[in-house]
Enzyme design. Structure first.
Site, mmCIF file in Angstrom:
data_model
loop_
_atom_site.group_PDB
_atom_site.id
_atom_site.type_symbol
_atom_site.label_atom_id
_atom_site.label_comp_id
_atom_site.label_asym_id
_atom_site.label_seq_id
_atom_site.Cartn_x
_atom_site.Cartn_y
_atom_site.Cartn_z
ATOM 1 C CG LEU A 187 18.620 16.649 35.697
ATOM 2 C CD1 LEU A 187 18.591 16.337 37.207
ATOM 3 C CD2 LEU A 187 19.394 17.988 35.518
ATOM 4 C CD GLU A 188 20.382 12.739 27.048
ATOM 5 O OE1 GLU A 188 20.728 11.707 26.272
ATOM 6 O OE2 GLU A 188 19.590 13.502 26.780
ATOM 7 C CE LYS A 189 26.147 7.833 28.813
ATOM 8 N NZ LYS A 189 26.643 7.219 27.642
ATOM 9 C CG HIS A 224 18.393 18.228 27.403
ATOM 10 N ND1 HIS A 224 17.676 17.556 26.253
ATOM 11 C CD2 HIS A 224 19.326 17.527 27.971
ATOM 12 C CE1 HIS A 224 18.337 16.255 26.141
ATOM 13 N NE2 HIS A 224 19.217 16.164 27.220
#
Length: 154
Positions: free
Chosen positions: A61-63, A18
């Protein structure tokens, strides 16, 4: 996290990595904001490459901005799963509470609601609490009158 991922995968533990915004570390990022803007994009790219090399089977892949998600997806050999990272990723994920509209105060730009259950849940929980306070629940139909037999789960 690459060293930890390497340690785990060497022992047969599959790891989905993450990068970008990691909610458990939101305060170290200065709040719930987009990651990988400007010079910070290179840090996210390095992180994605490092977790790939360490043996992760995919990476969330966050934000992160769409161009960064697109570049990482093209560069690394494992699938990318986006949450607020655009359709450029190999797959998508949303938190079920966001999908169901369980919260009304906080709604990230990338969330698409498929229901608005928050108000219904509040009403149901309130009705339950009222029934417990007024001793309407549990009622006779919710109570076992005699000791149940072994294995009786009804």
């Amino acid at each position: 996290m690459a060293a930890t991922i390497r340690f785990l995968t060497a022992r047969g533990v599959p790891v989905m990595a993450h990068v970008g915004l990691t909610p458990q570390a939101v305060n170290t990022f200065g709040g719930y904001r987009v990651q990988g803007l400007g010079d910070d994009a290179e840090r996210i790219r390095r992180d994605a490459g490092a977790v790939t090399e360490a043996g992760a089977f995919s990476v969330v892949l966050e934000k992160v901005p769409e161009p960064l998600a697109r570049a990482i997806t093209a560069e690394i050999a494992i699938p990318t799963i986006g949450i607020g990272a655009s359709p450029a990723c190999d797959g998508q994920i949303l938190v079920v509470d966001d999908v169901l509209g369980m919260f009304t105060e906080f709604r990230p730009k990338f969330v698409k609601r498929y229901a608005e259950l928050g108000s219904e849940a509040e009403a149901a929980i309130g009705a339950y609490a009222d029934d417990v306070r007024e001793r309407r629940f549990p009622a006779a139909e919710h109570v076992y009158a005699t000791a149940s037999k072994a294995g009786d789960v009804a």
